[in-house]
Design a protein around this motif. Structure first.
Motif, PDB file in Angstrom:
ATOM      1  N   LYS A   1      37.062  56.932 -38.282  1.00  0.00           N
ATOM      2  CA  LYS A   1      37.714  58.020 -37.542  1.00  0.00           C
ATOM      3  C   LYS A   1      39.139  58.260 -38.040  1.00  0.00           C
ATOM      4  CE  LYS A   1      35.083  57.741 -33.299  1.00  0.00           C
ATOM      5  NZ  LYS A   1      35.081  57.546 -31.866  1.00  0.00           N
ATOM      6  N   ASN A   2      39.795  57.218 -38.517  1.00  0.00           N
ATOM      7  CA  ASN A   2      41.170  57.382 -39.002  1.00  0.00           C
ATOM      8  C   ASN A   2      41.230  58.181 -40.310  1.00  0.00           C
ATOM      9  OD1 ASN A   2      41.919  55.763 -36.863  1.00  0.00           O
ATOM     10  ND2 ASN A   2      41.985  53.905 -38.102  1.00  0.00           N
ATOM     11  N   ASP A   3      40.126  58.220 -41.045  1.00  0.00           N
ATOM     12  CA  ASP A   3      40.122  58.885 -42.350  1.00  0.00           C
ATOM     13  C   ASP A   3      39.643  60.328 -42.295  1.00  0.00           C
ATOM     14  OD1 ASP A   3      40.963  56.527 -43.516  1.00  0.00           O
ATOM     15  OD2 ASP A   3      38.914  55.842 -43.905  1.00  0.00           O
ATOM     16  N   VAL A   4      39.260  60.824 -41.126  1.00  0.00           N
ATOM     17  CA  VAL A   4      38.714  62.172 -41.031  1.00  0.00           C
ATOM     18  C   VAL A   4      39.740  63.207 -41.480  1.00  0.00           C
ATOM     19  CG1 VAL A   4      37.852  63.926 -39.435  1.00  0.00           C
ATOM     20  CG2 VAL A   4      37.042  61.588 -39.257  1.00  0.00           C
ATOM     21  N   GLY A   5      40.976  63.077 -41.049  1.00  0.00           N
ATOM     22  CA  GLY A   5      42.008  64.040 -41.433  1.00  0.00           C
ATOM     23  C   GLY A   5      42.237  64.076 -42.930  1.00  0.00           C
ATOM     24  N   VAL A   6      42.224  62.909 -43.572  1.00  0.00           N
ATOM     25  CA  VAL A   6      42.416  62.845 -45.018  1.00  0.00           C
ATOM     26  C   VAL A   6      41.266  63.535 -45.736  1.00  0.00           C
ATOM     27  CG1 VAL A   6      42.596  61.270 -46.977  1.00  0.00           C
ATOM     28  CG2 VAL A   6      43.753  60.723 -44.845  1.00  0.00           C
ATOM     29  N   TRP A   7      40.042  63.283 -45.287  1.00  0.00           N
ATOM     30  CA  TRP A   7      38.883  63.904 -45.929  1.00  0.00           C
ATOM     31  C   TRP A   7      38.862  65.412 -45.726  1.00  0.00           C
ATOM     32  CZ3 TRP A   7      35.780  61.980 -49.478  1.00  0.00           C
ATOM     33  CH2 TRP A   7      35.757  60.602 -49.651  1.00  0.00           C
ATOM     34  N   VAL A   8      39.234  65.874 -44.537  1.00  0.00           N
ATOM     35  CA  VAL A   8      39.290  67.321 -44.288  1.00  0.00           C
ATOM     36  C   VAL A   8      40.347  67.957 -45.179  1.00  0.00           C
ATOM     37  CG1 VAL A   8      39.892  69.070 -42.564  1.00  0.00           C
ATOM     38  CG2 VAL A   8      38.366  67.192 -41.955  1.00  0.00           C
ATOM     39  N   TRP A   9      41.502  67.300 -45.329  1.00  0.00           N
ATOM     40  CA  TRP A   9      42.561  67.838 -46.178  1.00  0.00           C
ATOM     41  C   TRP A   9      42.110  67.884 -47.642  1.00  0.00           C
ATOM     42  CZ3 TRP A   9      46.351  70.906 -46.391  1.00  0.00           C
ATOM     43  CH2 TRP A   9      47.248  70.874 -47.442  1.00  0.00           C
ATOM     44  N   LYS A  10      41.435  66.855 -48.113  1.00  0.00           N
ATOM     45  CA  LYS A  10      40.953  66.856 -49.506  1.00  0.00           C
ATOM     46  C   LYS A  10      39.889  67.927 -49.719  1.00  0.00           C
ATOM     47  CE  LYS A  10      42.042  62.087 -50.371  1.00  0.00           C
ATOM     48  NZ  LYS A  10      42.480  61.644 -51.652  1.00  0.00           N
ATOM     49  N   LEU A  11      39.031  68.132 -48.733  1.00  0.00           N
ATOM     50  CA  LEU A  11      38.037  69.189 -48.824  1.00  0.00           C
ATOM     51  C   LEU A  11      38.710  70.556 -48.864  1.00  0.00           C
ATOM     52  CD1 LEU A  11      34.971  69.748 -48.839  1.00  0.00           C
ATOM     53  CD2 LEU A  11      35.121  69.956 -46.356  1.00  0.00           C
ATOM     54  N   TYR A  12      39.742  70.730 -48.044  1.00  0.00           N
ATOM     55  CA  TYR A  12      40.504  71.985 -48.049  1.00  0.00           C
ATOM     56  C   TYR A  12      41.137  72.215 -49.429  1.00  0.00           C
ATOM     57  CZ  TYR A  12      44.265  75.266 -47.052  1.00  0.00           C
ATOM     58  OH  TYR A  12      45.121  76.335 -47.093  1.00  0.00           O
ATOM     59  N   GLN A  13      41.676  71.174 -50.034  1.00  0.00           N
ATOM     60  CA  GLN A  13      42.296  71.309 -51.346  1.00  0.00           C
ATOM     61  C   GLN A  13      41.278  71.660 -52.423  1.00  0.00           C
ATOM     62  OE1 GLN A  13      44.309  67.520 -51.687  1.00  0.00           O
ATOM     63  NE2 GLN A  13      46.281  68.509 -51.314  1.00  0.00           N
ATOM     64  N   LEU A  14      40.056  71.183 -52.288  1.00  0.00           N
ATOM     65  CA  LEU A  14      39.018  71.523 -53.261  1.00  0.00           C
ATOM     66  C   LEU A  14      38.707  73.005 -53.267  1.00  0.00           C
ATOM     67  CD1 LEU A  14      36.431  68.654 -52.929  1.00  0.00           C
ATOM     68  CD2 LEU A  14      37.744  69.248 -54.944  1.00  0.00           C
ATOM     69  N   PHE A  15      38.696  73.624 -52.095  1.00  0.00           N
ATOM     70  CA  PHE A  15      38.302  75.018 -52.002  1.00  0.00           C
ATOM     71  C   PHE A  15      39.460  75.984 -52.130  1.00  0.00           C
ATOM     72  CE2 PHE A  15      34.625  73.030 -49.950  1.00  0.00           C
ATOM     73  CZ  PHE A  15      33.632  73.594 -50.732  1.00  0.00           C
ATOM     74  N   PHE A  16      40.662  75.559 -51.784  1.00  0.00           N
ATOM     75  CA  PHE A  16      41.797  76.474 -51.834  1.00  0.00           C
ATOM     76  C   PHE A  16      42.842  75.873 -52.688  1.00  0.00           C
ATOM     77  CE2 PHE A  16      39.788  77.052 -47.653  1.00  0.00           C
ATOM     78  CZ  PHE A  16      39.369  78.357 -47.803  1.00  0.00           C
TER      79      PHE A  16
END
Length: 100
Positions: free
Chosen positions: A85-100
């Motif tokens: 659960k602590n890593d969800v924000g990091v993964w969402v941010w990395k996913l955002y960086q992949l697309f934008f």
């Protein structure tokens, strides 16, 4: 001088014919190389099926261990790992960086 011995009204039309031929023949070559790449990808995927299915880390898709990623006491797939659960924000941010 354009190298074409034609009167002024014919020059743009002749140039357009050569431009269209060059452009569309280039598009055909791109389409054909894409088809060859797709064939190579499918052949590679077909040849990789025995190694993929025989590996110890691969489990049945959508098995209970693969769907429940947040439980600390639940087993998880070695192939997928688990998501804390602590890593969800990091993964969402990395996913955002992949697309934008």
């Amino acid at each position: 001088s354009s190298g074409i011995n034609a009167e002024w009204p014919l020059r743009p039309g002749i140039s357009q014919i050569f431009t269209n031929f060059h452009t569309f023949s280039g598009l055909y070559s791109v389409a054909f190389t894409d088809i060859i790449q797709l064939i190579c990808i499918f052949v590679g995927l077909i040849f990789s099926i025995p190694w993929m299915t025989g590996h110890d880390a691969v489990t049945v898709p959508l098995q209970a261990s693969n769907v429940s990623m947040f439980g600390p006491d639940q087993p998880y797939s070695k192939f997928y790992g688990k998501l804390e659960k602590n890593d969800v924000g990091v993964w969402v941010w990395k996913l955002y960086q992949l697309f934008f």
